[in-house]
Design a protein around this motif. Structure first.
Motif, PDB file in Angstrom:
ATOM      1  N   GLY A  56       0.787  -1.214   0.000  1.00 48.62           N
ATOM      2  CA  GLY A  56       0.000   0.000   0.000  1.00 48.62           C
ATOM      3  C   GLY A  56       0.820   1.266   0.000  1.00 48.62           C
ATOM      4  N   THR A  82       4.703   3.187  -3.330  1.00 50.53           N
ATOM      5  CA  THR A  82       3.874   2.029  -3.043  1.00 50.53           C
ATOM      6  C   THR A  82       4.758   0.931  -2.467  1.00 50.53           C
ATOM      7  OG1 THR A  82       2.476   2.615  -4.903  1.00 50.53           O
ATOM      8  CG2 THR A  82       2.241   0.396  -4.026  1.00 50.53           C
ATOM      9  N   PHE A 130      -2.455  -3.547   4.274  1.00 50.95           N
ATOM     10  CA  PHE A 130      -3.472  -2.760   3.615  1.00 50.95           C
ATOM     11  C   PHE A 130      -4.663  -2.898   4.520  1.00 50.95           C
ATOM     12  CE2 PHE A 130      -5.079  -1.574  -0.711  1.00 50.95           C
ATOM     13  CZ  PHE A 130      -6.260  -1.082  -0.218  1.00 50.95           C
ATOM     14  N   LEU A 137     -10.592  -2.203   4.424  1.00 53.44           N
ATOM     15  CA  LEU A 137     -11.337  -1.031   4.038  1.00 53.44           C
ATOM     16  C   LEU A 137     -12.713  -1.091   4.639  1.00 53.44           C
ATOM     17  CD1 LEU A 137     -10.277  -1.287   0.438  1.00 53.44           C
ATOM     18  CD2 LEU A 137      -9.963   0.733   1.839  1.00 53.44           C
ATOM     19  N   ARG A 187      -2.459   3.396   6.938  1.00 56.82           N
ATOM     20  CA  ARG A 187      -2.593   2.445   5.838  1.00 56.82           C
ATOM     21  C   ARG A 187      -4.000   2.458   5.287  1.00 56.82           C
ATOM     22  NH1 ARG A 187       0.484  -1.618   9.390  1.00 56.82           N
ATOM     23  NH2 ARG A 187       2.442  -0.488   9.417  1.00 56.82           N
ATOM     24  N   GLU A 188      -4.772   3.219   5.922  1.00 54.99           N
ATOM     25  CA  GLU A 188      -6.118   3.299   5.403  1.00 54.99           C
ATOM     26  C   GLU A 188      -6.160   4.021   4.077  1.00 54.99           C
ATOM     27  OE1 GLU A 188      -9.244   3.035   8.881  1.00 54.99           O
ATOM     28  OE2 GLU A 188      -9.358   4.856   7.698  1.00 54.99           O
ATOM     29  N   PRO A 240      -5.819   3.672   0.697  1.00 56.05           N
ATOM     30  CA  PRO A 240      -5.619   2.575  -0.247  1.00 56.05           C
ATOM     31  C   PRO A 240      -5.139   3.141  -1.573  1.00 56.05           C
ATOM     32  CG  PRO A 240      -7.937   3.128  -0.055  1.00 56.05           C
ATOM     33  CD  PRO A 240      -7.202   4.142   0.740  1.00 56.05           C
ATOM     34  N   LYS A 276      -9.891   9.951  -1.074  1.00 56.73           N
ATOM     35  CA  LYS A 276     -10.409   8.651  -0.688  1.00 56.73           C
ATOM     36  C   LYS A 276     -11.936   8.658  -0.705  1.00 56.73           C
ATOM     37  CE  LYS A 276     -10.414   5.472   3.119  1.00 56.73           C
ATOM     38  NZ  LYS A 276     -10.059   5.330   4.515  1.00 56.73           N
ATOM     39  N   HIS A 336     -12.712   1.057  -3.876  1.00 55.74           N
ATOM     40  CA  HIS A 336     -12.042   0.980  -2.601  1.00 55.74           C
ATOM     41  C   HIS A 336     -10.577   1.393  -2.699  1.00 55.74           C
ATOM     42  CE1 HIS A 336     -11.237  -3.255  -4.066  1.00 55.74           C
ATOM     43  NE2 HIS A 336     -10.087  -2.658  -4.054  1.00 55.74           N
ATOM     44  N   ALA A 337     -10.128   1.693  -3.883  1.00 53.73           N
ATOM     45  CA  ALA A 337      -8.712   2.024  -4.014  1.00 53.73           C
ATOM     46  C   ALA A 337      -8.518   3.153  -5.020  1.00 53.73           C
ATOM     47  CB  ALA A 337      -7.914   0.809  -4.455  1.00 53.73           C
ATOM     48  N   MET A 367      -3.616  -8.351  -1.917  1.00 52.07           N
ATOM     49  CA  MET A 367      -3.382  -7.723  -0.621  1.00 52.07           C
ATOM     50  C   MET A 367      -3.927  -8.649   0.437  1.00 52.07           C
ATOM     51  SD  MET A 367      -4.744  -4.275  -2.126  1.00 52.07           S
ATOM     52  CE  MET A 367      -5.567  -5.241  -3.344  1.00 52.07           C
ATOM     53  N   GLY A 374      -7.030  -8.154   2.542  1.00 49.61           N
ATOM     54  CA  GLY A 374      -7.889  -7.259   1.787  1.00 49.61           C
ATOM     55  C   GLY A 374      -9.105  -7.995   1.260  1.00 49.61           C
TER      56      GLY A 374
END
Lengths: 1147, 363
Positions: A163, A241, A295, A298, A434-435, A437, A488, A497-498, A529, A532
């Motif tokens: 991430g 990343t 990661f 979420l 890390r939130e 994404p 985000k 979500h990313a 991930m 994830g």
């Protein structure tokens, strides 16, 4: 004492004459690392001294090894007066700290002086002996590999993508310190160069620590930038990343611990996770032995509105202190910060966020004092329309509120903030950051990217204030944090979500700073991930049945019953099973497997907006008021130009807004393509506002005719002949009949469901700003209304954009969609142009014209200069605009021209694999089963797809091979693939070893130069190729030698004598290239990939005959060999075969 | 609105050969653009005037930056600033050191001094070579002269090695250096009909046969004598005095004449003139030889050849073949003269004279 650095000074050549009397020089060298300095003997009376010194040894911490550069100063000995400096060489030894990168630095380096430029060369040898450090409290992050490349590097496989990484360090700018008034320009420049070198070393180390903490071993898509905030200080920031990479070529060695899906194992051998490093972490990390969360899960879409935890807004501020290593004395920091107000009413999400603030108010920095009630992130401004949007834009407005003064005032006593709160928040940060994404990657292994929502971007205008405490970069951190949150939430609004293809940038003018971030909302394959999978798996049923890779990414990720903005959906023109939007905008590269009709082209929107000169907050307000309109206009331009070219998707979109004292510049660049999966774009229709006027009608008709002609011409030029089979002849495809009728029904009827609540607010907010809605309710053709002269101008500018001349193509993505057979000819170039606007009373229109002409003329110049390379394509055209001074517009471009084989009749899909490095594409895959499905598609293509057969004919067969192929078939293909893969690995390892023999530098510098002189016909200079792309056509990268990240300052007090500003900058850029090449060659490399020039700041004062320029460049040093066996997968390879290819190493 | 700054830098330095030539020829940017436009460059790649101007300025800047390196060509291969393919490097150097025959004809044999440099504008006006180009060419001559002046070993080799020039160009430079060093008079009206190439070939002959180095590498231990190819062999010049006997000794002269005439009779239409002029011509050639110990007479070597030999022959309408025939027999007949003891010196002298006259005998 974990490292021993050894350096040896061999010789110099082409030194400048320092003694006028004898026309000679008495040179000696000082070698400095940290606080230790060694000197060579004086080599008297020579311009080509042979010092052949002993090995100077520095015993240092690996932390210092990462931060500090080796500093080599060449001086002229003077018996009576002070020794004169000839110049310096800074050598970044980071590449030596990674076992897989370079093992020695040896070669000729240009001796650089900030006043005189390059003054001769020096031959240096550098080695590092690194001792194994088992100290778990260490501060260093040696061994973490850095890549500028924004894709998984060739020859590697991503076991896990952890991430987003971000870090920034701040400091006072030496240029603005009091001492600068009494020291020489040279001393000042050198102080600055050294400081930035230190800061970027520190930054890199901190990022590395974060990677280790996450359990990764590499940073991909590393992007480092400098913000020269003038009086306010100097900010160096980086994003990247975190990945766990596994090397593919040396398979035999890695087999022991790298196996698909065993990332934790490889993780364990990376390095001790630094959980216990600081008390902070020891206390708060839930389990120090557990694998770090790469990661963080979420929030699922069913979770309640607040997408992040309440403490979030201020948690970031402490994250930078967890790796707190600052360079200069700490002082108190106070940054004035005004609360933002959003253009549109706040949505329900707001309230949740607001709640968090009281708790954070007392902490840390200026942030605390700010009433956050008005600064949340929801996509406050999501303007959209069917034609326009896969895009949501938002603006953080800095409007003056009563509370504005509080920032500086309230921050006074902050330093003594309660430690405990700080600690608590630091931990939270460690988990929560890390939130984000976010992924700085722009191209991905197949099957990684599932769906793409659209471009998300956010901007915010800030007022700079002096950074009083370099150790507390919280303010800057908080700013970025805010923007990232916004990004985000936009992504969430698009059902994604990313965010991929993520990047950040700033534009600074005096005390005003525009922060921008943009990316592409996307849904990724969860299996890349760890952990994830959980949330995504439960969210979406789509993952059960993978979509064909050729069109899957186009399928909408959001809920069609509850779209974030009005859009027209149709069934995918490729698979007919999922819904796709009518237009798709993204910041990423075109996925390699995407189905494209025809060729692509560069599309640019350019815009100038005048603004009144103002100071401070008034100025900031004026700018933030202008921003939304600029975004909107740029967007409209892009859309019009896209339509005019009959295309339906943009890739690599980059919108830059640059601020000057009296104007704002906006430049959006992207590569337009026709995605086969998306519907054909409707034409552009002209409509007058005042019907009835006959002369006007006539005028409209002419314009309409011209537009139609241009569209038709473009269609032909870019070979856009979309398959019409589905539409025209439904009987042929009986199976699709149902879908066709469904399509006829049009967009589905909205039906309230439980999920709809989440997005309701966004649709509402976009309704609020319906005056910005471009669609006018008409969905089919794109209507341009001509109601005033401005509109006429707009249409003219639309039509004046020239297409590239015959034989040329251009794009700003890695490669040109539709061109696959690259040949090896490449030419990287940098071009800078500055225009002075002497005319003081210019209108917006006039400015637009000037700016557009500037960009168009630049492109024309490139075509002309590179005409000998025809047929060729300008790839990765990266335009950067700036307003360096009032009345000046600066455009800097870096790009690469690549030749290709005109004969495009060769089989398309087979060719497609070649530039990507043949086997690599497959080997990057983690999941053999999926891979099998994909590659069987590819494999099956050549048989059915003979050149000339329309693409549409085998769409159905392609789909079949993926979805209906029997399991047995899959297995057999899989086995075959495994066998081939093993083959490749075996061969690959042989290749690497033998090539190492060739390429690894010999210990003796002299024999080394002999070797190179043999291969380069009398010259000791290695040819180093440079490219902004991640690959070199026709070659295979066999080794990454480390990151090149260099910062130079050049100053002159004899501008006229150096040929004016043009002469000055020309030679400076040439010098920068030379220094990059020399460093790469010294590492044993022969190419730089993913090269980019982040900054080029030029300041001039012709009256004083002075100029100064700062340039920052970066890239990945590599060794590449000519690709001799292209059909590597198909042919049975022998060792002899691989040996023959290794002989290319030195060629 | 004006372009404040405009640069284009390629990783591999981009150089247009046509623009390079215009730059070498001393065209200003504006003139070069005009020439390029007239050459139809606008038709390529949909260029416009601005594009051509910008390109020309860029290229000119590049060339100016390269010029420093071109002054010592071996640096070009080892420098790091510009990445230029070896092939391109060769072209750059070769073209930079190329010169206009018209220009070199004007300065050939002159002292490469500041004084001469001041006259360059006159030469420029006379030859229609731009002053800038004249300066470049003159500086090239001077630079090569200065470098090889202090070097040991064969002249052509030294030039080729230190300036990385082609064989042909290195030989031309050797001629220029040789002429400048010995200050041969080439500017007189009577010599105007001779081209640089005529002189270059003569210089080659002189270098190969009359200098210290010409005696052959074997005669020196290490083949390393300063100026060995630039200065004439003093010993040899001294020995040339001995040839005088061919004209002072009447018997010898008569004997020589009859031998030559016997050989020539019936073989040429100009026989009568040859017979009548024999003594005059022979005296001319031998006198030139005898006087060469005198520096002043060395300078007049070519003018003497023309006045004493070529002009009389031309007025008698000898053909080139006549000339060849005559000189061959004139040289060879001496071998039969038993009383003449200086056969080696004679051959060394006449070998060069023969080739020079062959080259110089034209309109």
């Amino acid at each position: 004492m974990p490292g021993k650095l050894k350096a040896k000074i061999v010789a110099g050549r082409h030194l400048p004459v320092m003694d006028r009397a004898s026309d000679l020089t008495d040179a000696f060298v000082e070698v400095k690392f940290g606080n230790t300095t060694f000197k060579t003997d004086v080599y008297p009376k020579s311009l080509n001294p042979q010092w052949n010194s002993e090995w100077f040894k520095f015993e240092v911490d690996d932390e210092d090894l990462q931060d500090e550069p080796l500093q080599i100063t060449v001086l002229d000995h003077d018996t009576y007066s002070a020794n004169d400096a000839i110049g310096k060489v800074y050598i970044d030894i980071d590449p030596l700290l990674c076992t897989e990168a370079a093992s020695i630095i040896s070669g000729w380096f240009p001796i650089y002086d900030t006043i005189h430029g390059i003054r001769g060369e020096i031959n240096v040898l550098v080695k590092v002996e690194l001792f194994n450090d088992l100290n778990r409290f260490r501060q260093s992050s040696c061994g973490v590999k850095f890549f500028c490349t924004t894709s998984i590097p060739r020859g590697y496989r991503a076991a896990t993508v952890h991430g987003f990484l971000e870090e920034l360090v701040v400091n006072e700018d030496p240029e603005y310190q009091w001492i600068d008034r009494i020291r020489t320009p040279r001393a000042s420049n050198e102080a600055r160069q050294r400081l930035i070198s230190l800061m970027s070393g520190e930054l890199q180390r901190k990022i590395g620590l974060k990677v280790l903490e996450m359990g990764g071993n590499a940073v991909v898509g590393y992007l480092q930038c400098f913000d020269l905030e003038g009086e306010s200080g100097l900010v160096v920031r980086a994003i990247g990343t975190a990945c766990s990479l596994e090397k593919l070529s040396s398979g035999s060695i890695l087999n022991t611990h790298t196996h698909p899906n065993t990332a934790p194992a490889s993780n364990a051998c990376n390095s001790p996770s630094k959980d216990g490093k600081e008390p902070v972490f020891g206390e708060d990390l839930p389990s120090s032995s557990g694998p770090p969360t790469p990661f963080r899960a979420l929030p699922t879409s069913s979770s309640p509105p607040p997408p992040f935890s309440p403490s979030k807004p201020c948690s970031r501020q402490s994250s930078s202190s967890d790796t707190d290593l600052s360079l200069t004395p700490k002082t108190e920091e106070s940054v004035r910060r005004r609360p933002g107000i959003f253009l549109c009413p706040s949505s329900p999400i707001l309230s949740a966020d607001t709640l968090s603030l009281p708790g954070s108010g007392s902490v840390g920095c200026g942030l605390g004092s700010v009433p956050r009630a008005t600064t949340p992130h929801p996509p406050s401004f999501t303007y959209s329309d069917s034609a326009l949007l896969r895009k949501s834009v938002s603006f953080t407005e800095d409007l003056l509120l009563a509370a504005s003064g509080m920032g500086s005032g309230g921050s006074a006593g902050k330093e003594a903030g309660p430690l405990k709160t700080l600690l608590r928040q630091q931990t939270q940060t460690a988990l929560e950051q890390r939130e984000f994404p976010f992924f700085t990657l722009t191209s991905f292994p197949p099957a990684f990217l599932l769906h793409v929502g659209g471009v998300v971007n956010a901007r915010s205008v800030k007022l700079l204030d002096r950074i009083h405490n370099p150790d507390e970069p919280e303010t800057r951190d908080a700013w970025w944090e805010e923007i990232r949150q916004e990004i985000k939430s936009h992504a969430k609004a698009l059902g994604c979500h990313a965010v991929v293809g993520y990047s950040e940038s700033t534009s600074i003018c005096e005390e005003v700073c525009i922060l921008s971030a943009s990316g592409t909302a996307a849904i990724l394959n969860p299996r890349y991930m760890r952990e994830g999978c959980l949330d995504i798996g439960s969210t979406d049923h789509r993952f059960e049945e993978p979509s064909p890779p050729t069109c899957g990414f186009c399928h909408i990720p959001y809920d069609e019953l509850n779209m974030p903005f009005p859009a027209q959906l149709t069934y995918c023109y490729h698979c007919r099973r999922q819904k796709v939007p009518d237009v798709l905008f993204t910041t990423i590269d075109l996925p390699a497997e995407a189905a494209v009709t025809g060729k692509g082209c560069l599309i640019q929107a350019r815009l100038c907006r005048l603004k009144k000169k103002a100071q401070g907050e008034v100025n900031a307000t004026a700018i933030s008021n202008l921003l939304p309109f600029m975004e909107y206009e740029l967007h409209t331009q892009l859309m019009n130009k896209l339509k005019l070219r009959s295309m339906n998707a943009l890739f690599g979109l980059r919108i830059q807004i640059s601020v000057g004292e009296n104007m704002l510049l906006g430049l959006a660049s992207a590569t337009g393509v026709y995605l086969t999966a998306l519907p054909a774009p409707g034409g552009i229709q002209i409509a007058g506002k005042t019907p009835g006027d006959p002369s006007n009608e006539q005028h409209l008709l002419t314009i309409q005719k011209r537009i139609n002609e241009a569209t038709a011409k473009n269609k032909e030029l870019y070979q856009i002949n979309p398959p019409k089979l589905f539409a025209l002849d439904p009987e042929v495809f009986c199976g699709t009949n149902m879908e066709l009728t469904e399509e006829g029904v049009g967009s589905p009827i909205p039906e309230p469901r439980q999920r709809s609540r989440l997005f309701r607010s966004h649709s509402e907010s976009s309704d609020e700003i319906s005056e910005l809605d471009l669609s006018h309710g008409k969905k089919d053709a794109f209507v341009l209304e001509i109601d005033d002269t401005d509109a006429v101008e707009d249409i003219h500018s639309l039509l004046t954009d020239a297409n590239p001349p015959r034989g040329f193509y251009s794009c700003n993505t890695e490669t040109m969609p539709g061109i696959y057979n690259w040949t090896s000819g490449i030419q990287m170039f940098t071009s800078v142009r500055i225009l002075r606007l002497n005319n003081t009373n210019l209108t917006n229109q006039g400015l637009n014209k000037i700016f557009t002409d500037l960009c168009e003329n630049l492109l024309k110049s490139f075509y002309f200069k590179l005409r000998s390379m025809i047929p060729c394509c300008l790839c990765h055209l990266n335009f950067t605009v700036a307003v360096p001074e009032e009345e000046l517009i600066q455009v800097a471009v870096t790009a690469v021209a690549m030749t290709f084989d005109k004969d495009q009749t060769q089989e398309k899909l087979a060719e497609k694999l070649i530039p990507k490095g043949g086997s690599d594409t497959d080997e990057q895959l983690q999941f053999p089963m999926e891979l099998c499905a994909d590659s069987s598609t590819i494999n099956s293509q050549p048989s059915s797809k003979i050149s000339g057969v329309p693409e549409s004919t085998n769409i159905s067969s392609r789909a079949a091979s993926v979805d209906y192929g029997s399991f047995a078939d899959r297995c057999s293909t899989w086995l075959e693939l495994l066998r081939l893969k093993a083959h490749t690995i075996r061969r690959g390892s042989v290749k690497t070893i033998s090539s190492l023999e060739h390429s690894s530098p010999l210990p003796d510098g002299r024999s080394r130069s002999l070797r190179s002189s043999r291969s380069f016909g009398g010259s000791t200079v290695t040819v180093v190729k440079m490219t902004p792309l991640s690959f070199l056509p026709g070659t295979r990268i066999i080794k990454y030698l480390g990151i090149i990240n260099m910062f130079f300052i050049r100053e002159t007090t004899s501008l006229r004598e150096e040929g004016g500003v043009s002469g000055f900058l020309h030679s400076f850029i040439a010098e920068v290239f030379a220094m990059v090449r020399a460093h790469v060659a010294a590492l044993g490399g022969n190419a730089v990939v993913s090269y980019s020039m982040q900054d080029c700041v030029l300041m001039e004062n012709p009256n004083k005959n002075q100029a100064q320029c700062l340039i920052n460049v970066s890239g990945d040093a590599v060794i590449c060999v000519r690709e001799s066996d292209q059909d590597s997968l198909a042919s049975t390879t022998t060792i002899g075969h691989s040996c023959s290819s290794t002989t290319d190493v030195t060629t | 609105m004006s372009v404040e700054l405009d640069v284009f830098v390629g990783n591999t330095t981009i150089m247009d050969e046509e623009v390079y030539q215009l730059w070498l020829d001393g065209y200003t940017v504006i003139d070069a653009v005009k020439v390029r436009r007239e050459g139809g460059v606008l038709d390529e790649c949909e260029a416009n005037a601005d594009v051509v101007l910008s390109d020309t300025m860029d290229q000119y800047r590049t060339f100016q930056m390269c010029e420093r390196l071109l002054h010592s060509p071996p640096k070009l291969a080892n420098q790091l600033l510009f990445q230029i393919t070896p092939h391109r490097q060769t072209i750059l150097i070769e073209r930079y050191y190329a010169f206009d025959d018209a220009f070199v004809r004007e300065v050939l044999g002159k002292k490469l001094s500041k004084g001469t440099k001041k006259d360059l504008d006159d030469i420029s006006a006379k030859t229609t070579v731009t002053l800038k180009s004249c300066r470049r060419q003159f500086d090239n001559f001077k630079r090569v002269f200065k470098v090889v002046e202090e070097l040991k070993g064969p002249l052509v080799e030294n030039i080729r090695h230190h300036f990385l020039l082609s064989d042909k160009l290195a030989k031309d430079y050797a001629a220029i250096v040789f002429f400048a060093n010995n200050r041969f008079e080439t500017g007189k009206r009577k010599l105007q009909y001779l081209t640089f190439q005529d002189f270059a070939i003569c210089a080659g002959q002189l270098i190969n046969n009359w200098t210290v180095g010409a005696v052959g590498p074997d005669s020196f231990v290490d083949n390393m004598v300063e100026d060995m190819d630039v200065d004439l062999d003093k010993e040899f010049l001294q020995e040339l005095k001995e040839l005088k006997i061919l004209i002072t000794d009447k018997d010898l002269l008569d004997q020589h004449k009859s031998l030559v005439c016997t050989a020539l009779r019936g073989k040429t239409k100009a026989f009568n003139e040859m017979e009548a002029n024999f003594k005059n011509l022979s005296r001319g050639l031998v006198n030139i030889a005898a006087k060469l110990t005198n520096t002043k007479d060395v300078r007049d070597f070519f003018i003497d050849l023309v006045e004493k030999f070529i002009e009389p022959c031309r007025s008698d309408r000898w053909t080139a073949a006549d000339m060849k025939l005559y000189l061959t027999h004139y040289t060879n007949s001496v071998h039969i003269l038993d009383t003449f003891k200086h056969q080696v010196v004679w051959d060394r002298y006449m070998g060069v004279i023969k080739s020079c006259i062959f080259k110089m005998y034209h309109d």
